[in-house]
Design a protein around this motif. Structure first.
Motif, PDB file in Angstrom:
ATOM      1  N   GLU A 107      -1.133  -1.937   0.862  1.00 47.71           N
ATOM      2  CA  GLU A 107      -0.742  -1.396  -0.458  1.00 47.71           C
ATOM      3  C   GLU A 107       0.042  -0.107  -0.296  1.00 47.71           C
ATOM      4  O   GLU A 107       0.964   0.188  -1.056  1.00 47.71           O
ATOM      5  CB  GLU A 107      -1.979  -1.106  -1.328  1.00 47.71           C
ATOM      6  CG  GLU A 107      -2.463  -2.287  -2.107  1.00 47.71           C
ATOM      7  CD  GLU A 107      -3.391  -1.918  -3.272  1.00 47.71           C
ATOM      8  OE1 GLU A 107      -3.055  -1.030  -4.076  1.00 47.71           O
ATOM      9  OE2 GLU A 107      -4.476  -2.514  -3.367  1.00 47.71           O
ATOM     10  N   ASN A 153     -13.507   4.580  -2.922  1.00 48.35           N
ATOM     11  CA  ASN A 153     -13.384   3.126  -2.775  1.00 48.35           C
ATOM     12  C   ASN A 153     -11.981   2.671  -2.387  1.00 48.35           C
ATOM     13  O   ASN A 153     -11.807   1.605  -1.819  1.00 48.35           O
ATOM     14  CB  ASN A 153     -13.835   2.428  -4.063  1.00 48.35           C
ATOM     15  CG  ASN A 153     -12.908   2.724  -5.210  1.00 48.35           C
ATOM     16  OD1 ASN A 153     -12.338   3.797  -5.309  1.00 48.35           O
ATOM     17  ND2 ASN A 153     -12.746   1.755  -6.081  1.00 48.35           N
ATOM     18  N   PHE A 154     -10.978   3.459  -2.762  1.00 52.64           N
ATOM     19  CA  PHE A 154      -9.620   3.243  -2.238  1.00 52.64           C
ATOM     20  C   PHE A 154      -9.182   4.586  -1.680  1.00 52.64           C
ATOM     21  O   PHE A 154      -8.391   5.298  -2.272  1.00 52.64           O
ATOM     22  CB  PHE A 154      -8.668   2.706  -3.318  1.00 52.64           C
ATOM     23  CG  PHE A 154      -8.695   1.214  -3.401  1.00 52.64           C
ATOM     24  CD1 PHE A 154      -7.744   0.442  -2.737  1.00 52.64           C
ATOM     25  CD2 PHE A 154      -9.705   0.565  -4.086  1.00 52.64           C
ATOM     26  CE1 PHE A 154      -7.790  -0.945  -2.780  1.00 52.64           C
ATOM     27  CE2 PHE A 154      -9.758  -0.820  -4.131  1.00 52.64           C
ATOM     28  CZ  PHE A 154      -8.803  -1.576  -3.479  1.00 52.64           C
ATOM     29  N   VAL A 158      -4.771   4.787  -3.186  1.00 50.91           N
ATOM     30  CA  VAL A 158      -4.519   5.408  -4.489  1.00 50.91           C
ATOM     31  C   VAL A 158      -3.726   6.709  -4.316  1.00 50.91           C
ATOM     32  O   VAL A 158      -2.833   7.029  -5.105  1.00 50.91           O
ATOM     33  CB  VAL A 158      -5.843   5.614  -5.255  1.00 50.91           C
ATOM     34  CG1 VAL A 158      -5.629   6.491  -6.472  1.00 50.91           C
ATOM     35  CG2 VAL A 158      -6.424   4.261  -5.678  1.00 50.91           C
ATOM     36  N   TRP A 161      -0.124   5.597  -3.890  1.00 47.30           N
ATOM     37  CA  TRP A 161       0.545   5.237  -5.147  1.00 47.30           C
ATOM     38  C   TRP A 161       1.120   6.478  -5.793  1.00 47.30           C
ATOM     39  O   TRP A 161       2.205   6.467  -6.348  1.00 47.30           O
ATOM     40  CB  TRP A 161      -0.421   4.653  -6.168  1.00 47.30           C
ATOM     41  CG  TRP A 161      -1.107   3.390  -5.827  1.00 47.30           C
ATOM     42  CD1 TRP A 161      -0.862   2.550  -4.779  1.00 47.30           C
ATOM     43  CD2 TRP A 161      -2.193   2.828  -6.556  1.00 47.30           C
ATOM     44  NE1 TRP A 161      -1.721   1.505  -4.830  1.00 47.30           N
ATOM     45  CE2 TRP A 161      -2.550   1.645  -5.903  1.00 47.30           C
ATOM     46  CE3 TRP A 161      -2.871   3.221  -7.699  1.00 47.30           C
ATOM     47  CZ2 TRP A 161      -3.587   0.832  -6.367  1.00 47.30           C
ATOM     48  CZ3 TRP A 161      -3.899   2.420  -8.163  1.00 47.30           C
ATOM     49  CH2 TRP A 161      -4.249   1.239  -7.496  1.00 47.30           C
ATOM     50  N   THR A 232      -8.427   9.795 -10.093  1.00 47.40           N
ATOM     51  CA  THR A 232      -9.035   8.467 -10.079  1.00 47.40           C
ATOM     52  C   THR A 232     -10.516   8.644  -9.776  1.00 47.40           C
ATOM     53  O   THR A 232     -10.882   9.348  -8.829  1.00 47.40           O
ATOM     54  CB  THR A 232      -8.394   7.604  -8.974  1.00 47.40           C
ATOM     55  OG1 THR A 232      -7.003   7.490  -9.247  1.00 47.40           O
ATOM     56  CG2 THR A 232      -9.018   6.213  -8.924  1.00 47.40           C
ATOM     57  N   GLU A 255      -7.287   7.549 -14.191  1.00 42.15           N
ATOM     58  CA  GLU A 255      -7.575   6.148 -13.873  1.00 42.15           C
ATOM     59  C   GLU A 255      -9.074   6.098 -13.600  1.00 42.15           C
ATOM     60  O   GLU A 255      -9.525   6.432 -12.515  1.00 42.15           O
ATOM     61  CB  GLU A 255      -6.729   5.732 -12.667  1.00 42.15           C
ATOM     62  CG  GLU A 255      -6.460   4.261 -12.617  1.00 42.15           C
ATOM     63  CD  GLU A 255      -7.481   3.552 -11.780  1.00 42.15           C
ATOM     64  OE1 GLU A 255      -8.441   3.021 -12.393  1.00 42.15           O
ATOM     65  OE2 GLU A 255      -7.348   3.540 -10.561  1.00 42.15           O
ATOM     66  N   ARG A 288     -14.870  -1.835  -6.677  1.00 44.02           N
ATOM     67  CA  ARG A 288     -13.492  -1.577  -7.119  1.00 44.02           C
ATOM     68  C   ARG A 288     -13.545  -1.220  -8.592  1.00 44.02           C
ATOM     69  O   ARG A 288     -14.402  -1.729  -9.322  1.00 44.02           O
ATOM     70  CB  ARG A 288     -12.615  -2.824  -6.997  1.00 44.02           C
ATOM     71  CG  ARG A 288     -12.251  -3.183  -5.598  1.00 44.02           C
ATOM     72  CD  ARG A 288     -11.147  -4.243  -5.610  1.00 44.02           C
ATOM     73  NE  ARG A 288     -10.992  -4.770  -4.275  1.00 44.02           N
ATOM     74  CZ  ARG A 288      -9.823  -5.137  -3.738  1.00 44.02           C
ATOM     75  NH1 ARG A 288      -8.710  -5.059  -4.439  1.00 44.02           N
ATOM     76  NH2 ARG A 288      -9.769  -5.589  -2.518  1.00 44.02           N
ATOM     77  N   CYS A 289     -12.577  -0.443  -9.040  1.00 44.86           N
ATOM     78  CA  CYS A 289     -12.539  -0.194 -10.489  1.00 44.86           C
ATOM     79  C   CYS A 289     -12.105  -1.455 -11.213  1.00 44.86           C
ATOM     80  O   CYS A 289     -12.343  -1.600 -12.406  1.00 44.86           O
ATOM     81  CB  CYS A 289     -11.662   0.992 -10.819  1.00 44.86           C
ATOM     82  SG  CYS A 289     -10.047   0.859 -10.136  1.00 44.86           S
ATOM     83  N   THR A 290     -11.517  -2.401 -10.475  1.00 49.47           N
ATOM     84  CA  THR A 290     -11.104  -3.668 -11.080  1.00 49.47           C
ATOM     85  C   THR A 290     -12.132  -4.791 -10.848  1.00 49.47           C
ATOM     86  O   THR A 290     -11.858  -5.954 -11.181  1.00 49.47           O
ATOM     87  CB  THR A 290      -9.774  -4.122 -10.464  1.00 49.47           C
ATOM     88  OG1 THR A 290      -9.898  -4.038  -9.032  1.00 49.47           O
ATOM     89  CG2 THR A 290      -8.608  -3.281 -10.931  1.00 49.47           C
ATOM     90  N   SER A 449      -9.205  -8.307 -10.114  1.00 51.02           N
ATOM     91  CA  SER A 449      -8.935  -7.291  -9.091  1.00 51.02           C
ATOM     92  C   SER A 449      -7.767  -7.723  -8.212  1.00 51.02           C
ATOM     93  O   SER A 449      -7.260  -8.838  -8.329  1.00 51.02           O
ATOM     94  CB  SER A 449     -10.175  -7.060  -8.236  1.00 51.02           C
ATOM     95  OG  SER A 449     -10.451  -8.212  -7.478  1.00 51.02           O
ATOM     96  N   GLY A 450      -7.382  -6.814  -7.314  1.00 52.76           N
ATOM     97  CA  GLY A 450      -6.327  -7.161  -6.369  1.00 52.76           C
ATOM     98  C   GLY A 450      -4.951  -7.141  -6.978  1.00 52.76           C
ATOM     99  O   GLY A 450      -4.080  -7.939  -6.624  1.00 52.76           O
ATOM    100  N   ALA A 451      -4.705  -6.197  -7.887  1.00 50.19           N
ATOM    101  CA  ALA A 451      -3.395  -6.102  -8.527  1.00 50.19           C
ATOM    102  C   ALA A 451      -2.322  -5.748  -7.498  1.00 50.19           C
ATOM    103  O   ALA A 451      -2.579  -5.007  -6.554  1.00 50.19           O
ATOM    104  CB  ALA A 451      -3.427  -5.040  -9.619  1.00 50.19           C
ATOM    105  N   PHE A 457      -0.363   0.158 -13.166  1.00 50.19           N
ATOM    106  CA  PHE A 457      -1.801  -0.016 -12.967  1.00 50.19           C
ATOM    107  C   PHE A 457      -2.567   1.048 -13.758  1.00 50.19           C
ATOM    108  O   PHE A 457      -2.343   2.244 -13.582  1.00 50.19           O
ATOM    109  CB  PHE A 457      -2.139   0.113 -11.478  1.00 50.19           C
ATOM    110  CG  PHE A 457      -3.591  -0.141 -11.181  1.00 50.19           C
ATOM    111  CD1 PHE A 457      -4.047  -1.428 -10.935  1.00 50.19           C
ATOM    112  CD2 PHE A 457      -4.501   0.905 -11.159  1.00 50.19           C
ATOM    113  CE1 PHE A 457      -5.384  -1.674 -10.675  1.00 50.19           C
ATOM    114  CE2 PHE A 457      -5.844   0.667 -10.901  1.00 50.19           C
ATOM    115  CZ  PHE A 457      -6.286  -0.619 -10.659  1.00 50.19           C
TER     116      PHE A 457
HETATM  117  C1  UN1 Z   1      -9.435   1.027  -7.581  1.00 50.76           C
HETATM  118  O1  UN1 Z   1     -10.446   0.344  -7.458  1.00 50.76           O
HETATM  119  O2  UN1 Z   1      -9.514   2.252  -7.820  1.00 50.76           O
HETATM  120  O3  UN1 Z   1      -6.274  -4.003  -8.231  1.00 50.76           O
HETATM  121  C2  UN1 Z   1      -8.053   0.516  -7.376  1.00 50.76           C
HETATM  122  C3  UN1 Z   1      -7.013  -3.707  -7.281  1.00 50.76           C
HETATM  123  C4  UN1 Z   1      -6.469  -2.763  -6.244  1.00 50.76           C
HETATM  124  C5  UN1 Z   1      -6.648  -1.344  -6.648  1.00 50.76           C
HETATM  125  C6  UN1 Z   1      -7.986  -0.951  -7.135  1.00 50.76           C
HETATM  126  N1  UN1 Z   1      -5.072  -3.041  -6.062  1.00 50.76           N
HETATM  127  O4  UN1 Z   1      -8.128  -4.147  -7.149  1.00 50.76           O
END
Ligand code: UN1
Length: 501
Positions: A107, A153-154, A158, A161, A232, A255, A288-290, A449-451, A457
């Motif tokens: 990423e 977690n990232f 992050v 980005w 974040t 975020e 993950r936040c996702t 998740s996994g965008a 984002f």
């Molecule tokens: C996060 O958990 O803060 O979309 C970011 C996703 C990853 C990024 C997560 N590309 O799950």
């Protein structure tokens, strides 16, 4: 420090003295072993770092953007060359399984590539003027110092980005990483320095990292020279940061938490849905936040889907993330495990039927916190389901009508990511429409998740409203000016106003 960590840090260019002998102990979530002791900055150090960053900004803003892109290109090369080592360090410090550690570094590489292209496309509009002989245009100009607060977690993606975009936009960066993951931050900084060393004429202090606790973060947040704070982490952190930055009219990019749901409709391809949900719910051990925390399944397929998920869940291999074949690594620490247990207890009290969720591998790793992934059949969307617990817990709910499913999906305080699995075009389009999902990310037939980095984002409501990464998220890192240029010999006033003596 273990020899593996020592070797990795050396290979990545971090001097041994930077990761040993300090007051902040770093433990690997894999086995609880101490893997470093880093030196902590204080609030006063932050003020100095911001001053240096500001001085660097005054020079960097005048470097043509495509030339700034060249530095980010070189950084991307360093990341490519050191991908395996940095990914391994992410696994050791954050507990990610190997492919996810590598995915995280990928990423970073991807956003560097994106930023390099972007460095030739920082464009504003030209706008028709109502006055003859006049031209209106807008420009995006460098903003200033960008403060970056990142989560465990990232631990590196992050930051990338934010910094890759900020640097091509002509900004400079000061980074306060999570106290749980300082080694990966030091390693990333070392790789960045390698790129700077290969770039002729870079001002010093384009990007700095300061390891420290809350007071260091607060000093960044309150410093008026920090034009943008990109943070974040938890909603609690965002509530502390947002108002403080707003009080000094600084810019904030938040975020924060997610509470992401997948709706599965009667027409869904259940094989796809099961795979999407398993990775979303239990990948990265649910941190993950996702992460997919809720499944909202139609009553006609609910029992079958949940039974399949429960069977697959029980087969996910838990263990050291650096051993091949394991898919579920440890929780970051004991506090993470305790929060998981507290959420499961609350879910039981609120009528949930829990499978899994127990401590795993306690004999082998008494100082680490592994858990079996949990699946909780809930009778309704109770309080605990609306709460973000950073752990592998998946709540399942039933629905009768799509309207009801969408209402459930939206009825949580967070608004980051969401998905629907359906083969019905009406359902899919409704889900992504104005009356569908209220999240920043709404997917069809893929998980939450996994965008990819190409899209913007971030999310709404308690997720904080910020957008990072792709699309036009770069605009947050620049200031827009509107310029009206008169090339005529008259001075007509707008709106027909007369003001002549
Ligand atoms: C996060 O958990 O803060 O979309 C970011 C996703 C990853 C990024 C997560 N590309 O799950």
């Amino acid at each position: 420090m273990t020899s593996t960590t020592h070797d990795l840090l050396a290979a990545l260019g971090v001097p041994a003295a930077a990761a040993t002998g300090g007051s902040m102990t770093v433990r690997s979530p894999i086995d609880g072993a101490v893997i470093g002791a880093v030196h902590e900055a204080e609030a006063a150090d932050m003020a100095e770092a911001v001053a240096r960053a500001h001085a660097a900004f005054l020079a960097w803003r005048n470097v043509p953007a495509p030339k700034r892109g060249e530095l980010v290109r070189l950084f991307g090369e360093e990341l490519r060359a050191h991908k395996a080592d940095l990914a391994r360090l992410v696994s050791l410090e954050a507990g990610k399984v190997t492919s996810e550690g590598e995915g995280e570094v990928q990423e970073m590489i991807d956003i560097c590539d994106f930023a390099v292209g972007l460095s030739r496309q920082l464009h504003g509009l030209t706008i028709a003027s109502e006055r003859p002989g006049h031209r209106m245009m807008e420009q995006y100009l460098p903003l200033g110092v960008v403060g970056i607060i990142s989560a465990f977690n990232f631990p590196v993606a992050v930051w990338a980005w934010n910094s890759a975009l900020a640097l091509v936009c002509g900004d400079t960066c000061v980074w306060k990483p999570s106290e749980k993951t300082p080694l990966t931050a030091l390693a990333t900084q070392a790789l960045f320095e390698k790129a700077v060393a290969r770039y002729a004429g870079a001002p010093a202090y384009l990007s700095q990292v300061l390891i420290g606790g809350a007071s260091v973060g607060e000093a960044m947040v309150d410093d008026p020279r920090v034009a943008l704070v990109s943070a974040t982490g938890s909603t609690r952190m965002g509530r502390a940061v947002g108002p403080r930055v707003a009080a000094r009219f600084g810019r904030c990019l938040l975020e924060l938490g997610g509470n992401n749901a997948i709706i599965v409709t009667p027409s869904a391809d259940l094989d796809l849905a099961v795979r999407g949900i398993l990775f979303g719910a239990y990948g990265t051990a649910g941190q993950r936040c996702t992460t997919t925390r809720r499944v909202i399944a139609h009553e006609s397929i609910h029992d079958e889907l949940v039974a399949r998920l429960d069977r697959a869940r029980a087969q996910l291999k838990i263990g050291s993330p650096i051993e091949a074949g394991n898919l579920i690594g440890p929780l970051i620490d004991k506090a993470g495990f305790d929060a998981m247990q507290a959420a499961l207890a609350a879910a039981r009290e609120q009528g949930g039927e829990v499978s899994g969720g127990d401590r795993a591998l306690a004999q082998q790793y008494p100082q680490a916190w592994y858990a079996t992934p949990a699946l909780v059949r809930m009778p309704a969307q109770t309080d605990i389901v609306k709460h973000e617990t950073f752990a592998p817990i998946l709540y399942t709910l039933k629905y009768k009508t799509l309207d009801e499913a969408i209402a459930l999906q939206n009825d949580v305080p967070q608004g980051l990511s969401s998905a629907i699995f359906t083969n019905d075009i009406r359902e899919a389009e409704t889900f992504v429409s104005a009356s569908g999902s209220d999240c920043g990310i709404a997917n069809v037939n893929i998980g939450t998740s996994g965008a990819e980095i190409g899209g913007a984002f971030g999310g709404e409501k308690e997720t904080g409203g910020g957008r990072e990464s792709g699309s036009d998220a770069w605009k947050a890192y620049m200031r827009r000016t509107t310029n009206t240029v008169n090339y005529s010999r008259e001075l007509p006033l707008a709106q027909g106003v007369k003001f002549d003596v």
